[in-house]
Design a protein around this motif. Structure first.
Motif, PDB file in Angstrom:
ATOM      1  N   ARG A 124      41.185  52.805  78.770  1.00  0.00           N
ATOM      2  CA  ARG A 124      41.014  51.349  78.898  1.00  0.00           C
ATOM      3  C   ARG A 124      40.165  50.827  77.738  1.00  0.00           C
ATOM      4  NH1 ARG A 124      38.233  50.836  83.564  1.00  0.00           N
ATOM      5  NH2 ARG A 124      40.087  51.472  84.689  1.00  0.00           N
ATOM      6  N   ASP A 125      39.035  51.490  77.488  1.00  0.00           N
ATOM      7  CA  ASP A 125      38.143  51.066  76.391  1.00  0.00           C
ATOM      8  C   ASP A 125      38.874  51.102  75.051  1.00  0.00           C
ATOM      9  OD1 ASP A 125      36.129  50.801  78.173  1.00  0.00           O
ATOM     10  OD2 ASP A 125      34.988  52.561  77.524  1.00  0.00           O
ATOM     11  N   GLN A 126      39.597  52.199  74.821  1.00  0.00           N
ATOM     12  CA  GLN A 126      40.226  52.353  73.502  1.00  0.00           C
ATOM     13  C   GLN A 126      41.401  51.388  73.344  1.00  0.00           C
ATOM     14  OE1 GLN A 126      40.523  56.396  72.020  1.00  0.00           O
ATOM     15  NE2 GLN A 126      38.902  57.074  73.374  1.00  0.00           N
ATOM     16  N   ASN A 127      42.100  51.136  74.434  1.00  0.00           N
ATOM     17  CA  ASN A 127      43.176  50.141  74.361  1.00  0.00           C
ATOM     18  C   ASN A 127      42.610  48.757  74.090  1.00  0.00           C
ATOM     19  OD1 ASN A 127      45.446  51.734  74.711  1.00  0.00           O
ATOM     20  ND2 ASN A 127      45.168  51.802  76.926  1.00  0.00           N
ATOM     21  N   LEU A 128      41.453  48.491  74.683  1.00  0.00           N
ATOM     22  CA  LEU A 128      40.802  47.199  74.442  1.00  0.00           C
ATOM     23  C   LEU A 128      40.426  47.043  72.974  1.00  0.00           C
ATOM     24  CD1 LEU A 128      38.325  46.229  77.272  1.00  0.00           C
ATOM     25  CD2 LEU A 128      39.797  44.687  75.969  1.00  0.00           C
ATOM     26  N   GLY A 129      39.969  48.148  72.388  1.00  0.00           N
ATOM     27  CA  GLY A 129      39.649  48.139  70.956  1.00  0.00           C
ATOM     28  C   GLY A 129      40.872  47.753  70.136  1.00  0.00           C
ATOM     29  N   PHE A 130      42.014  48.322  70.493  1.00  0.00           N
ATOM     30  CA  PHE A 130      43.261  47.986  69.808  1.00  0.00           C
ATOM     31  C   PHE A 130      43.596  46.500  69.976  1.00  0.00           C
ATOM     32  CE2 PHE A 130      45.146  52.273  69.033  1.00  0.00           C
ATOM     33  CZ  PHE A 130      45.741  51.979  67.814  1.00  0.00           C
ATOM     34  N   VAL A 131      43.447  46.031  71.223  1.00  0.00           N
ATOM     35  CA  VAL A 131      43.799  44.632  71.501  1.00  0.00           C
ATOM     36  C   VAL A 131      42.867  43.696  70.719  1.00  0.00           C
ATOM     37  CG1 VAL A 131      43.837  42.858  73.311  1.00  0.00           C
ATOM     38  CG2 VAL A 131      44.851  45.107  73.736  1.00  0.00           C
ATOM     39  N   ARG A 132      41.574  44.054  70.686  1.00  0.00           N
ATOM     40  CA  ARG A 132      40.624  43.240  69.917  1.00  0.00           C
ATOM     41  C   ARG A 132      41.035  43.186  68.451  1.00  0.00           C
ATOM     42  NH1 ARG A 132      36.175  46.119  71.822  1.00  0.00           N
ATOM     43  NH2 ARG A 132      35.995  45.431  73.954  1.00  0.00           N
ATOM     44  N   LEU A 133      41.486  44.342  67.930  1.00  0.00           N
ATOM     45  CA  LEU A 133      41.897  44.388  66.523  1.00  0.00           C
ATOM     46  C   LEU A 133      43.124  43.501  66.289  1.00  0.00           C
ATOM     47  CD1 LEU A 133      41.781  45.655  63.626  1.00  0.00           C
ATOM     48  CD2 LEU A 133      43.409  47.373  64.494  1.00  0.00           C
ATOM     49  N   VAL A 134      44.160  43.690  67.096  1.00  0.00           N
ATOM     50  CA  VAL A 134      45.414  42.974  66.796  1.00  0.00           C
ATOM     51  C   VAL A 134      45.327  41.486  67.116  1.00  0.00           C
ATOM     52  CG1 VAL A 134      46.836  45.046  67.031  1.00  0.00           C
ATOM     53  CG2 VAL A 134      46.645  43.485  68.977  1.00  0.00           C
ATOM     54  N   THR A 135      44.334  41.097  67.905  1.00  0.00           N
ATOM     55  CA  THR A 135      44.187  39.666  68.184  1.00  0.00           C
ATOM     56  C   THR A 135      43.064  39.048  67.331  1.00  0.00           C
ATOM     57  OG1 THR A 135      42.712  40.154  70.030  1.00  0.00           O
ATOM     58  CG2 THR A 135      45.039  39.810  70.560  1.00  0.00           C
ATOM     59  N   SER A 136      42.467  39.870  66.466  1.00  0.00           N
ATOM     60  CA  SER A 136      41.389  39.354  65.627  1.00  0.00           C
ATOM     61  C   SER A 136      41.926  38.287  64.665  1.00  0.00           C
ATOM     62  CB  SER A 136      40.779  40.507  64.824  1.00  0.00           C
ATOM     63  OG  SER A 136      40.021  39.978  63.760  1.00  0.00           O
ATOM     64  N   PRO A 137      41.201  37.198  64.533  1.00  0.00           N
ATOM     65  CA  PRO A 137      41.640  36.172  63.574  1.00  0.00           C
ATOM     66  C   PRO A 137      41.526  36.680  62.134  1.00  0.00           C
ATOM     67  CG  PRO A 137      39.544  35.554  64.601  1.00  0.00           C
ATOM     68  CD  PRO A 137      39.999  36.823  65.260  1.00  0.00           C
ATOM     69  N   ASP A 138      40.797  37.786  61.960  1.00  0.00           N
ATOM     70  CA  ASP A 138      40.597  38.335  60.615  1.00  0.00           C
ATOM     71  C   ASP A 138      41.027  39.805  60.591  1.00  0.00           C
ATOM     72  OD1 ASP A 138      39.876  38.437  58.023  1.00  0.00           O
ATOM     73  OD2 ASP A 138      37.709  38.342  58.359  1.00  0.00           O
ATOM     74  N   TYR A 139      42.285  40.042  60.943  1.00  0.00           N
ATOM     75  CA  TYR A 139      42.819  41.401  61.093  1.00  0.00           C
ATOM     76  C   TYR A 139      42.557  42.275  59.867  1.00  0.00           C
ATOM     77  CZ  TYR A 139      46.270  45.153  61.531  1.00  0.00           C
ATOM     78  OH  TYR A 139      46.888  46.373  61.574  1.00  0.00           O
ATOM     79  N   ASP A 140      42.858  41.758  58.698  1.00  0.00           N
ATOM     80  CA  ASP A 140      42.741  42.585  57.489  1.00  0.00           C
ATOM     81  C   ASP A 140      41.309  43.083  57.276  1.00  0.00           C
ATOM     82  OD1 ASP A 140      45.390  42.550  56.913  1.00  0.00           O
ATOM     83  OD2 ASP A 140      45.270  40.701  55.734  1.00  0.00           O
ATOM     84  N   ASN A 141      40.356  42.237  57.578  1.00  0.00           N
ATOM     85  CA  ASN A 141      38.962  42.655  57.392  1.00  0.00           C
ATOM     86  C   ASN A 141      38.444  43.512  58.548  1.00  0.00           C
ATOM     87  OD1 ASN A 141      38.283  41.692  54.837  1.00  0.00           O
ATOM     88  ND2 ASN A 141      38.126  39.594  55.639  1.00  0.00           N
ATOM     89  N   ALA A 142      39.058  43.358  59.723  1.00  0.00           N
ATOM     90  CA  ALA A 142      38.614  44.147  60.884  1.00  0.00           C
ATOM     91  C   ALA A 142      39.201  45.563  60.844  1.00  0.00           C
ATOM     92  CB  ALA A 142      39.032  43.448  62.169  1.00  0.00           C
ATOM     93  N   LYS A 143      40.305  45.719  60.116  1.00  0.00           N
ATOM     94  CA  LYS A 143      41.058  46.979  60.140  1.00  0.00           C
ATOM     95  C   LYS A 143      40.266  48.207  59.642  1.00  0.00           C
ATOM     96  CE  LYS A 143      45.522  48.567  58.674  1.00  0.00           C
ATOM     97  NZ  LYS A 143      46.655  48.396  57.799  1.00  0.00           N
TER      98      LYS A 143
END
Ligand code: GSH
Length: 223
Positions: free
Chosen positions: A104-123
């Motif tokens: 659950r935690d790790q999936n949330l991390g993925f979701v936070r990344l792909v929904t980040s308004p700044d994906y390229d910098n969060a990657k």
């Protein structure tokens, strides 16, 4: 026949579909398509949502006679208990609970990344942390055959989906984690899982880890 409803993507439903495939459960895999950019129209589902016979209408849902369930973890736990894939001993149950929570935690991390308004910098930070996350699964797994011990459980299907996501995101992600790679292979070799993975239904969505509006796992080439 039971019905599992979800978007025509892997998302929260694929571990449930994998469990149903592994247990040879006949069911209707009801999928809803999202429209293309720029609006990603959700009306296929939203038109049904107000009338569907569910207390808390959402995707995924699972209906089987009196069972009318939403919440992905409630669905997979129900099916795990029903099919004997929820652990027999307290030790097994605890390991399943820990695995589910880590996923659950790790999936949330993925979701936070792909929904980040700044994906390229969060990657880059996400990428740099993958090894730490995978190491937690290594520690839990130890030298067991499956995550709860000798027997496969519903938590293994959550882990399989997570490992697939990591590999899709970063193809060499599992290279330094042979026990996880072996677990992934063992799960993919289960006859029902293999049949699902070889099916046209799965092949169509294999690169759709998330909805088509996201910068990763959108599977746009498969629509
Ligand atoms: N906590 C819920 C989250 C469900 C959820 O957010 N579903 C998304 C897709 S991942 C959705 O589009 N639901 C349809 C809706 O909100 O009407 C679960 O685990 O099932």
């Amino acid at each position: 026949m039971p019905v599992l409803g979800y978007w025509s993507v892997r998302g929260l439903a694929e571990p449930i579909r994998t469990l149903l495939a592994h247990t040879g459960t006949e069911y209707e895999n009801k999928t809803y398509d999202m429209g293309p950019a720029p609006t990603y129209d959700r009306s296929q589902w939203l038109n049904v949502k107000p009338t569907i016979d569910l207390d808390l209408p959402n995707l995924p849902y699972y209906m089987d006679g009196d069972v009318k369930l939403t919440e992905s973890s409630a669905i997979i736990r129900h099916l795990g208990r029903k099919t004997g894939l929820a652990g027999a001993t307290e030790q097994e149950k605890m390991r399943i609970d820990v695995a589910e929570s880590l996923c659950r935690d790790q999936n949330l991390g993925f979701v936070r990344l792909v929904t980040s308004p700044d994906y390229d910098n969060a990657k880059p930070a996400f990428e740099a942390d993958i090894s730490n996350q995978l190491q937690k699964l290594v520690i839990l797994l130890k030298d067991n055959k499956f995550i709860s011990g000798e027997k496969v459980s519903y938590a293994d299907f959550l882990i399989l989906e997570l490992l697939d996501r990591y590999e899709s995101f970063s193809p060499s992600a599992l290279a330094a984690f042979p026990t996880l790679k072996a677990l992934q292979t063992r799960l993919l070799d289960l006859p029902g899982v293999k049949a699902r993975r070889d099916s046209p239904e799965f092949k169509k969505i294999s690169s759709r880890f998330f909805g088509r509006m996201h910068p990763f796992g959108h599977g746009e080439e498969s629509y």
